[in-house]
Design an enzyme around this catalytic site. Structure first.
Site, PDB file in Angstrom:
ATOM      1  N   GLU A 192      -5.931  -1.885   7.711  1.00 27.29           N
ATOM      2  CA  GLU A 192      -5.276  -0.761   8.385  1.00 27.29           C
ATOM      3  C   GLU A 192      -4.156  -1.262   9.289  1.00 27.29           C
ATOM      4  O   GLU A 192      -3.103  -0.636   9.395  1.00 27.29           O
ATOM      5  CB  GLU A 192      -6.293   0.046   9.196  1.00 27.29           C
ATOM      6  CG  GLU A 192      -7.325   0.790   8.356  1.00 27.29           C
ATOM      7  CD  GLU A 192      -6.703   1.733   7.337  1.00 27.29           C
ATOM      8  OE1 GLU A 192      -5.590   2.251   7.588  1.00 27.29           O
ATOM      9  OE2 GLU A 192      -7.329   1.940   6.285  1.00 27.29           O
ATOM     10  N   HIS A 234       2.788   4.101   5.480  1.00 25.73           N
ATOM     11  CA  HIS A 234       1.474   3.457   5.612  1.00 25.73           C
ATOM     12  C   HIS A 234       0.718   3.490   4.284  1.00 25.73           C
ATOM     13  O   HIS A 234       0.203   2.469   3.814  1.00 25.73           O
ATOM     14  CB  HIS A 234       0.685   4.184   6.714  1.00 25.73           C
ATOM     15  CG  HIS A 234      -0.732   3.753   6.882  1.00 25.73           C
ATOM     16  ND1 HIS A 234      -1.193   3.155   8.036  1.00 25.73           N
ATOM     17  CD2 HIS A 234      -1.819   3.855   6.078  1.00 25.73           C
ATOM     18  CE1 HIS A 234      -2.477   2.899   7.915  1.00 25.73           C
ATOM     19  NE2 HIS A 234      -2.892   3.324   6.735  1.00 25.73           N
ATOM     20  N   GLU A 235       0.667   4.669   3.664  1.00 20.65           N
ATOM     21  CA  GLU A 235      -0.134   4.813   2.445  1.00 20.65           C
ATOM     22  C   GLU A 235       0.560   4.201   1.226  1.00 20.65           C
ATOM     23  O   GLU A 235      -0.050   3.447   0.472  1.00 20.65           O
ATOM     24  CB  GLU A 235      -0.435   6.298   2.183  1.00 20.65           C
ATOM     25  CG  GLU A 235      -1.196   7.000   3.296  1.00 20.65           C
ATOM     26  CD  GLU A 235      -2.584   6.439   3.543  1.00 20.65           C
ATOM     27  OE1 GLU A 235      -3.073   5.663   2.701  1.00 20.65           O
ATOM     28  OE2 GLU A 235      -3.178   6.760   4.586  1.00 20.65           O
ATOM     29  N   HIS A 254      -0.661   0.162   2.176  1.00 14.40           N
ATOM     30  CA  HIS A 254      -1.796  -0.124   1.296  1.00 14.40           C
ATOM     31  C   HIS A 254      -1.346  -0.449  -0.126  1.00 14.40           C
ATOM     32  O   HIS A 254      -2.075  -1.096  -0.875  1.00 14.40           O
ATOM     33  CB  HIS A 254      -2.762   1.061   1.279  1.00 14.40           C
ATOM     34  CG  HIS A 254      -3.457   1.289   2.579  1.00 14.40           C
ATOM     35  ND1 HIS A 254      -4.046   0.277   3.288  1.00 14.40           N
ATOM     36  CD2 HIS A 254      -3.663   2.430   3.302  1.00 14.40           C
ATOM     37  CE1 HIS A 254      -4.588   0.769   4.397  1.00 14.40           C
ATOM     38  NE2 HIS A 254      -4.366   2.066   4.427  1.00 14.40           N
TER      39      HIS A 254
END
Length: 742
Positions: A518, A460-461, A465
């Site tokens: 997100e 995810h990070e 992103h």
């Protein structure tokens, strides 16, 4: 028999109180802290001081009454500690349960740095009768010592502390809730107008608030920049000089001023200056210099310069970041909440993340969009697992990908942070606490939820992103992509839209920017977690790897169901970006069909309405993965091309919560709320200079321990600090009707 009106009041009140068994956990960091050198400990200490002082700004960014409640609770429990005050409370006819409810309220308030939950933005009120709390306050030692001062605080805080008027139950703009990023008379139209003005001046909204006054039928607006400097314009702040003053814009008057939160930012700046003496390298010194200038002058440009030095400070033992960072709680999605963290590297877990970084370029190429929609060059970031020493703000996340400035992310880079001690205690769940799962899923869920979440956070990070390109036209008319050849895969035609001068992702997508991003990052995690090499990096192979993948997908759809708690049917709004994103993903996977995901309502073993979510693990690759692939491409294409119209239409349609849908989501929401478990609150340590070293002060994992940790946070200037907090609050009180200020 209870009258109907009374029933409604009781149910509303129960929804907005914290339970007496509020889970509280200590963020253990002493083992990592003691391994630091003397200089590293002092560096961490002063950065922690800066972060905690800056964190008080969140009070002013949450609600009009939060500063006064903060001072009232501080004085009450400082006059008599939690246990001593218990004796007074029981003598004043307060029951044990009621006093425990007061402790829980105070702990929840301090943990959220305000009277609205950081996760969900819902107001919470004391679960003790107002008259009993007032009686206790008047019987307390602090009231005996300063009756006039405490009386004033109670007048400022008492009614608003308990009020549950419809527009006060959640954060929002205008009729949708309460916000202090805007004066009470501001509307969405005012926010949009202000954003156009800020764009015209090339000013970021991150460190601003907007105040509106009416004058003879014409609107006047004050844009306040957070800074120590209040008046004048020094030579060194030349990037702001042309933007300060009074301007006419679209028939309205705008005044840009400085000095918001000045006393608090002065303390932040002073402690950053002290930390600079113990910096390990020139990048850290330059970083702190620019951060200090940013807070001194109100310059986001300076903060961006500091962020560049921060990105280039590779592999520090003590990591930190500070400033106006996340825009989740601004109803318009452009203003940043103050946040500061200090953490120490966990070397063993960080090694796994380092391996993931080494595979990042190959993994990025497998994402479901054309190469032109990916960054031209992958800038290898730091990706470390950290044990949090200090985290100021309204809440503590499990992972972070910063900075949020898109131009820096694309040209200089970014960092990824996984907060190991938050993950280890914050997401541990016992089998008996699991809701909405089949019995046969619970054991594997408990066993692999932590490991699967570590994989999801990493993907995810770093690759969520950290992926994707924004198509931008620069000041000179040039493009960062080939306008003559790049095809939009959604239309099959050349790209015809992009970000123009002054436009950013946040300003363009505004109210949905945070949750949309997100959702995109969560989808990247789901999409890539099935990769065998990713699973091996995290130590999972064979049947265990299959279980990790299954639990990760199951956890996501369950989270989508749980997300219904954070939807407000009265005004059709979502109060939490991540949970809205997970609900959207649930809807996408339900839409995929073939019984891949099913939601059923049933009667629980306790006789109350219940629900169950199931996911067919055999169809993850054949049904689920293709569905996420299609959806993820759309998310990225709309983001890259600044296609707000299609992006908003798609995202809002998946965000709808109705009972007209066959799954009856509004009814499911009632079940979710009735069976919800409260999120953990974290007790943080304090650091103290003792002689020539720095010590860690730890506290019990209880509401009382959390309260004490905050009471002992500012021993050197607590009384002056509290006076200044009240002065700042009352200076703006008329904008929100704080008539008691004097």
């Amino acid at each position: 028999m209870v009258p109907a009106a009374r029933k409604v009041k009781m149910s509303v009140s129960k929804q907005y109180v914290l339970p007496n068994d509020l889970p509280v956990a200590l963020l253990e960091c002493e083992d990592a802290f003691v391994l630091l050198s003397a200089e590293e400990k002092l560096y961490a200490h002063y950065l922690s001081r800066a972060s905690f002082y800056g964190g008080l700004i969140v009070l002013f960014q949450t609600s009009p009454e939060s500063p006064a409640i903060y001072v009232l609770l501080n004085r009450l429990f400082r006059g008599q500690g939690p246990e001593e005050l218990r004796t007074v409370a029981l003598c004043q006819d307060m029951t044990e349960d009621e006093y425990q409810a007061l402790l829980v309220y105070a702990a929840g308030f301090f943990a959220n740095m305000g009277n609205y939950k950081s996760f969900g933005d819902t107001k919470f009120v004391p679960n003790v009768p107002k008259e009993k709390l007032e009686k206790l306050i008047r019987a307390s030692e602090v009231f005996t010592q300063d009756p006039e001062g405490i009386e004033t605080l109670w007048k400022l805080a008492g009614d608003r502390m308990y009020s549950l008027e419809p527009t006060e139950r959640q954060l929002g703009l205008g009729d949708n809730g309460i916000t202090t990023y805007f004066s009470a008379n501001c509307t969405l139209e005012d926010a949009q107008l202000a954003q156009r003005f800020l764009d015209s001046k090339n000013l970021s909204a991150y460190n601003t608030r907007l105040f509106k006054t009416d004058s003879g039928g014409n609107n006047k607006y004050e844009v306040r920049l957070a800074s120590v400097i209040k008046d004048g314009c020094a030579v060194e702040s030349s990037d702001l000089c042309a933007s300060l003053g009074t301007f006419e814009f679209e028939g309205n008057e705008f005044q840009v001023t400085r000095g918001d939160y000045s006393p608090l930012l002065l303390r932040v700046q002073e402690n950053l200056e002290k930390a600079k003496a113990f910096a390990a390298n020139e990048n850290q010194r330059q970083m702190l210099e620019e951060y200090g200038r940013s807070f001194q002058e109100g310059s986001i440009k300076a903060h961006k310069e500091g962020s560049k030095y921060w990105v280039q400070d590779k592999g520090p033992i003590v990591e930190n970041y500070i400033g106006f960072i996340e825009s989740y709680r601004d109803p318009f999605g452009s203003r940043g909440e103050f946040e500061g963290f200090v953490a120490v590297v966990n070397k063993s877990v960080s090694a796994r993340f380092g391996l993931l970084v080494s595979e990042a370029e190959r993994l990025l190429s497998s994402l479901p969009w054309p190469p032109a929609f990916e960054k031209d060059t992958f800038l290898r970031p730091d990706f470390t697992s950290l044990d949090v020493v200090t985290f100021s703000g309204s809440g503590i996340p499990a992972g972070i990908n910063i900075p949020n400035y898109d131009d820096i992310r694309q040209s200089v880079g970014f960092k990824n942070v996984s907060l190991g001690n938050v993950l280890s205690v914050g997401y541990a769940t016992g089998r008996d606490k699991l809701t909405f799962l089949r019995e046969e899923d619970k054991d594997v869920f408990v066993k692999y939820r932590g490991p699967s979440f570590e994989v999801q956070v990493g993907l995810h990070e770093l690759l969520g992103h950290g992926s994707g390109k924004l198509f931008v036209q620069d000041d000179k008319g040039g493009f960062n992509f080939d306008i003559k050849t790049v095809i939009n895969p959604e239309t099959g035609e050349l790209v015809i839209a992009w970000y123009k001068k002054g436009e950013t992702w946040d300003s363009k997508f505004s109210t949905i920017a945070s949750t949309y991003e997100e959702c995109r990052a969560e989808c990247v995690g789901l999409y890539l977690c099935v990769n065998d090499e990713v699973l091996r990096i995290f130590g999972h192979e064979g049947e265990e790897a299959k279980d990790v993948v299954y639990v990760n997908w199951l956890n996501m759809v369950r989270a989508g169901l749980l997300g219904l708690e954070f939807y407000t049917p009265e005004n059709g709004t979502w109060r939490q970006a991540h949970m809205q994103a997970r609900y959207v993903i649930l809807r996408v996977l339900l839409e995929a069909g073939e019984d891949f995901v099913t939601l059923t309502q049933k009667v629980g073993a306790d006789g109350r309405p219940d629900a169950q979510v199931t996911l067919d693990r055999e169809k993850i690759m054949t049904v689920g993965h293709p569905a996420i692939q299609r959806f993820l491409q759309r998310l990225q294409v709309y983001k890259s091309t600044a296609d707000v119209t299609r992006g908003r239409e798609m995202y809002i349609s998946y965000s709808e919560v109705t009972d007209s849908d066959p799954h009856r989501f509004l009814t499911l929401r009632d079940i979710v709320i009735a069976r919800k478990e409260e999120r953990k609150s974290f007790v943080q340590v304090n650091t103290r200079i003792s002689g020539e070293t720095v010590e860690v002060v730890q506290y019990d994992s209880t509401p009382s321990g959390l309260i004490l940790s905050v009471l002992q946070r500012f021993p050197e200037d607590e009384e002056k600090l509290e006076r200044q907090i009240l002065e700042l609050s009352c200076a703006d009180g008329h904008f929100w009707g704080l008539q008691e200020c004097r």
